[in-house]
Design an enzyme around this catalytic site. Structure first.
Site, PDB file in Angstrom:
ATOM      1  N   HIS A  13      -3.693   3.388   8.408  1.00 67.96           N
ATOM      2  CA  HIS A  13      -2.420   2.863   8.897  1.00 67.96           C
ATOM      3  C   HIS A  13      -1.449   4.010   9.135  1.00 67.96           C
ATOM      4  O   HIS A  13      -1.365   4.932   8.335  1.00 67.96           O
ATOM      5  CB  HIS A  13      -1.792   1.920   7.864  1.00 67.96           C
ATOM      6  CG  HIS A  13      -2.390   0.548   7.877  1.00 67.96           C
ATOM      7  ND1 HIS A  13      -2.326  -0.290   6.791  1.00 67.96           N
ATOM      8  CD2 HIS A  13      -3.062  -0.134   8.832  1.00 67.96           C
ATOM      9  CE1 HIS A  13      -2.925  -1.428   7.086  1.00 67.96           C
ATOM     10  NE2 HIS A  13      -3.381  -1.356   8.314  1.00 67.96           N
TER      11      HIS A  13
ATOM     12  N   GLU B 172       0.856  -1.191   0.000  1.00 65.89           N
ATOM     13  CA  GLU B 172       0.000   0.000   0.000  1.00 65.89           C
ATOM     14  C   GLU B 172       0.885   1.231   0.000  1.00 65.89           C
ATOM     15  O   GLU B 172       2.094   1.129   0.221  1.00 65.89           O
ATOM     16  CB  GLU B 172      -0.953   0.001   1.199  1.00 65.89           C
ATOM     17  CG  GLU B 172      -0.250   0.135   2.540  1.00 65.89           C
ATOM     18  CD  GLU B 172      -1.168  -0.129   3.734  1.00 65.89           C
ATOM     19  OE1 GLU B 172      -2.152  -0.869   3.588  1.00 65.89           O
ATOM     20  OE2 GLU B 172      -0.866   0.391   4.813  1.00 65.89           O
TER      21      GLU B 172
END
Lengths: 380, 310
Positions: free
Chosen positions: B259, B220
Site C-alpha cells: 500500500h 496497518e
C-alpha cells in the site's frame, strides 16, 4: 519511496541545485580520489543515519578508504550499505529547510530555520524553527516561505528565500512528499549548498515522471522493490534473506498480517508479496516470477500461498498455480495453498487432475500450521 | 455520555442511504462491467453508466450516458462508483462533483498523491463524500454494496467495520460471519496516504447507528489514521466496544509494503504508536486475527437485542 541521498543530489544538481562535490563509492578503494578531508556517508533510505554511525569524517585518502571498508556491507536499521557517497566538506552557516505533504489535510508543511543540525526536530517549538502551512501549490508555498523567512536576519534571509524558491519548485516538479535539506549551508558570499538531503517521491506518480522512473531502472540494484514493481506490476520485498518460509499472497494488508502471524509463531518469513490476483488475467507470469525468487532464497524450506479471491474464479487460479509450479522445477520446498472464494470445488478438481502436487487448505491458520510443520523447531 | 451519543444520533444522517441510486463511471471497461453486474446482483440500485467514447445506449440492461451530467439529469443518481484507470480518477471525480453527485467511491489503486490532494480539496469545497482512492468499497450488508467487497464476507449484523486493507478485512469478516457476526456498515478507506474518508470521519456514523453494537478497525502501519481515530474516540466519548487489528509489525522502516500509505519513517506509523493510542482510548488491540475474532465473539451478542441503543 525515499531516494538515496546521492541520487537525490545528482537529480536536483542537474536542475542547478548546488550540492557539494562528491561521488558514489561501492568498493573500499574507489577509482575516484575525492577531497581531503571528506565525509563518507552510507547510502540507506532512512533518517537518522548519522546517529546510527552511518556518516564518518575522513582527514586523508587512507582514512576515507578505511571508513568505506568499515561502512560497506554493514546493516543500518535493516538496510545493507551497498554504497557510500564521498563528499567534500563545506563551510558555512548551517540552516534548515523542509517541505512536506500533510496527508491528513492535503496541505504543504514548511519548516525554516537559520540553525540546522542533526537535532533540529528536537528543537521544534523553540524559537529557532519557523513553521507554516500552505495550500499544496507552488505559488502558495513560495508566499508562505517568504513570509517565514521574514523571521530570519539579513543577509541569511535573502539566501534562504532563494534556496527555498528553487527547492520547492523541484518538490512540485517531481511530485515529492518530502524534501528536507539539513544542513543547508549559507556561505559568506551569499551562496548556498545543500549539505544533506532527504527526498521522498510518490511511487504512484512514477508512471508520469520519466526522470524518476529512468533513475529507478538505471539503479535497479539500489531500489530493488520499486524497480521490481515497475517491471512486473506487483510487490515483492525480501524481508529476511535467511528467511525459511516463502510467501505468495495477495492484498497488502492480509499479506503483511501473514508475515506477522508467522513471526508471532517464532518463524522467519523470507518475503512480502502482493501479487494482485485480479490482475493475473489468465497469465501465470507473476506467479512464476514469485516462485523463482522464492526458490532462490537459500534458507527457504516451505512455501505458503494464500489467495482470498473476492472476484477471480478459483478454478482459473488453480490452473495458473499448477502451470507456475511446473515452470519452476528448481523449487524443491513443499507448497501449501490456501484458497477461498468462488469456484473452490473446480479448483480442487484442477489440482486432482494434476496429481495433487500442492497441499490444499481452506482455513488460513491451518494452512500456516501446515506450512510451518516442515520447519519444526520454534513452532508453537 | 448518554447525552453525547443521543445528540449524535439526532445530528448524524446515515453514512449511505439504503436506497441510494448510483451510476458507474467507466462501466464499459472490463472491471466496470463485471462489477456493475455483481453490485446489481447484490441489490444495489445501479441506474446508469457513463462512458464518454462508447456508442452503445445500454449494457446488460443499464442505460449508458456520455457524461455524468447526462446520467444524473436522466436518473437522479446521487452516488457514483468510479472504475477508471488511476491517472483518470481525478478528472472523473471532478466530473462527478460538477454533475451534482454527493457520494463518490473510487476503486483504482495507484492514484498519484498530487491528484489526490487536488481531489480532496475539491470534494471538501463541494461538501461531497469521497471514499478512496484504492478502496474495495462500502456496503450495508443485505442491502447494497458500492465497490467489490466479496459476498462471502458480507452478512447483515451488528458490527461496524472500517478497514485500510481490503483482503485483511475480507479474512477477518469471513471468520466473524462464520461465528454468526455480520456487519451493519462496512467502509473500506483504502491504503493510500491521502484519502477522501478517514477512520475518524466514519466513527460518528457508527456511534449514531443503533444497529451498530461494536466496531472493528482493520489498521496497518504508516500514517496517523489510527491515532486520529483514537483522539476522536476520546472526543466523542465512544462507548461502543472497539476491536482493532494492526498489521505490519514485521515491516522494515523505509520500505513500502504494497500500500502506498504503508510506510514507516522514524517513529511515525509504527504498530506500537497506533496500539498505544487506541488502547489509551479504550479500544482492544490485537496482532493476530484469531485473537480479535475470539474477543468479538466473547464480548458481543451476535444479534441485536431489544435494547439496541447504546
Amino acid at each position: 519511496m525515499m531516494l538515496l541521498e546521492h541520487d537525490a543530489k545528482m537529480l536536483l544538481a542537474q536542475d542547478g541545485v548546488p550540492v557539494p562535490d562528491g561521488f558514489l563509492a561501492s568498493t573500499a578503494a574507489p577509482a575516484a580520489v575525492g577531497a581531503e578531508p571528506c565525509m563518507v556517508k552510507a547510502q540507506v533510505p532512512i533518517g537518522g543515519r548519522g546517529k546510527a554511525g552511518g556518516i564518518r569524517r575522513a582527514e586523508t585518502i587512507a582514512e576515507q578508504h578505511q571508513a568505506l571498508a568499515q561502512l560497506l556491507g554493514t546493516t543500518i536499521k535493516g538496510h545493507t550499505v551497498r554504497a557510500c557517497r564521498v563528499e567534500e566538506i563545506v563551510q558555512g552557516t548551517e540552516c534548515y529547510l523542509s517541505f512536506s505533504l500533510d496527508p491528513v489535510r492535503g496541505r504543504l508543511h514548511v519548516l525554516v530555520s537559520a540553525q540546522g543540525g542533526v537535532d533540529i526536530e528536537a528543537h521544534a517549538g523553540k524559537s529557532a524553527l519557523l513553521a507554516a502551512d500552505a495550500a499544496f501549490t507552488l505559488g502558495a508555498a513560495i508566499d508562505a516561505t517568504r513570509q517565514l523567512a521574514g523571521g530570519i536576519a539579513s543577509p541569511i534571509r535573502e539566501t534562504m528565500i532563494e534556496a527555498a524558491e528553487q527547492l520547492v519548485a523541484e518538490f512540485f516538479k517531481f511530485e515529492a512528499t518530502l524534501l528536507e535539506v539539513n544542513p543547508l549551508f549559507v556561505r559568506r558570499d551569499g551562496s548556498w549548498v545543500a549539505g544533506d538531503m532527504k527526498f521522498t517521491v510518490d511511487d504512484n506518480a512514477l508512471v508520469r515522471q520519466p526522470r524518476l522512473s529512468d533513475l529507478i531502472n538505471r539503479r535497479a540494484d539500489a531500489y530493488p522493490e520499486s524497480a521490481l514493481k515497475l517491471a512486473n506490476g506487483f510487490d515483492f520485498v525480501v524481508i529476511d534473506p535467511a528467511g525459511e518460509i516463502g510467501l505468495v499472497t495477495t492484498g497488502a494488508g492480509l499479506s503483511m498480517q501473514i508475515l506477522d502471524e508467522i513471526a508471532a509463531r517464532g518463524h522467519k518469513p523470507f518475503n512480502f508479496c502482493d501479487i494482485r490476483t485480479g490482475q493475473l488475467r489468465g497469465d501465470p507470469t507473476r506467479l512464476v516470477r514469485a516462485l523463482q525468487w522464492i526458490a532462490a532464497g537459500p534458507s527457504v524450506r516451505s512455501v505458503l500461498i494464500n489467495f482470498f479471491a473476492g472476484i477471480t474464479n478459483l478454478g482459473e487460479i488453480a490452473h495458473l498455480l499448477v502451470a507456475a509450479w511446473k515452470a519452476v522445477p528448481e523449487l524443491s520446498a513443499p507448497v501449501t495453498v490456501r484458497l477461498i472464494g468462488n469456484g473452490y470445488h473446480e479448483a480442487i478438481a484442477v489440482f486432482e487432475a494434476a496429481g495433487n502436487p500442492l497441499r490444499i487448505e481452506v482455513d488460513l491458520d491451518r494452512a500456516i500450521a501446515a506450512a510451518l510443520a516442515p520447519l519444526g523447531g520454534a513452532y508453537r | 455520555m448518554m447525552a453525547a451519543v443521543t445528540d449524535l444520533m439526532q445530528r448524524v444522517e446515515p453514512f449511505v442511504e439504503a436506497d441510494v441510486a448510483a451510476i458507474i463511471q467507466g462501466i464499459t471497461g472490463r472491471t466496470g462491467r463485471q462489477h456493475s453486474q455483481l453490485m446489481r446482483a447484490y441489490g444495489t440500485r445501479i441506474v446508469g453508466g457513463v462512458s464518454p467514447y462508447s456508442d452503445v445506449d445500454e449494457i446488460d440492461g443499464v442505460a449508458i450516458f456520455r457524461s455524468c451530467a447526462e446520467a444524473v439529469s436522466a436518473t437522479g443518481a446521487t452516488a457514483s462508483v468510479v472504475m477508471v484507470p488511476p491517472l483518470a480518477v481525478l478528472a472523473a471525480i471532478r466530473e462527478a462533483i460538477s454533475a451534482g453527485i454527493r457520494l463518490i467511491v473510487t476503486i483504482a489503486e495507484g492514484m498519484p498523491v498530487a491528484d489526490a490532494v487536488v481531489a480532496l480539496e475539491e470534494v471538501h469545497a463541494a461538501r461531497v463524500r469521497w471514499i478512496g482512492p484504492s478502496t474495495p468499497g462500502i456496503a450495508i450488508p443485505g442491502v447494497l454494496k458500492l465497490g467489490f467487497l466479496p459476498d462471502v464476507s458480507l452478512a447483515p449484523g451488528t458490527l461496524g467495520v472500517m478497514a485500510k486493507s481490503g483482503t485483511l478485512s475480507y479474512e477477518v469478516c469471513h471468520r466473524l460471519v462464520g461465528r454468526g457476526f455480520g456487519q451493519s456498515l462496512w467502509v473500506g478507506v483504502g491504503g493510500d496516504a491521502v484519502k477522501g474518508t478517514r477512520f475518524a470521519d466514519i466513527l460518528p456514523f457508527m456511534l449514531a447507528d443503533p444497529k451498530t453494537r461494536g466496531i472493528v478497525v482493520i489498521g496497518e502501519i504508516g500514517g496517523s489514521e489510527e491515532e486520529e481515530l483514537a483522539a476522536t474516540m476520546i472526543a466523542l466519548r465512544c462507548t461502543k466496544p472497539v476491536f482493532a487489528l494492526i498489521a505490519g509489525r514485521t515491516a522494515r522502516e523505509g520500505i513500502m509494503m504494497g500500500h502506498a500509505g504503508a510506510l514507516i519513517l522514524g517513529n511515525v506509523g509504527t504498530v506500537d504508536s497506533k496500539k498505544e493510542a487506541l488502547v489509551g482510548a479504550g479500544a482492544q488491540v490485537f496482532t493476530r486475527i484469531q485473537e480479535l475474532v475470539d474477543a468479538v465473539t466473547t464480548g458481543l451478542e451476535p444479534k441485536a437485542g431489544e435494547n439496541t441503543c447504546c
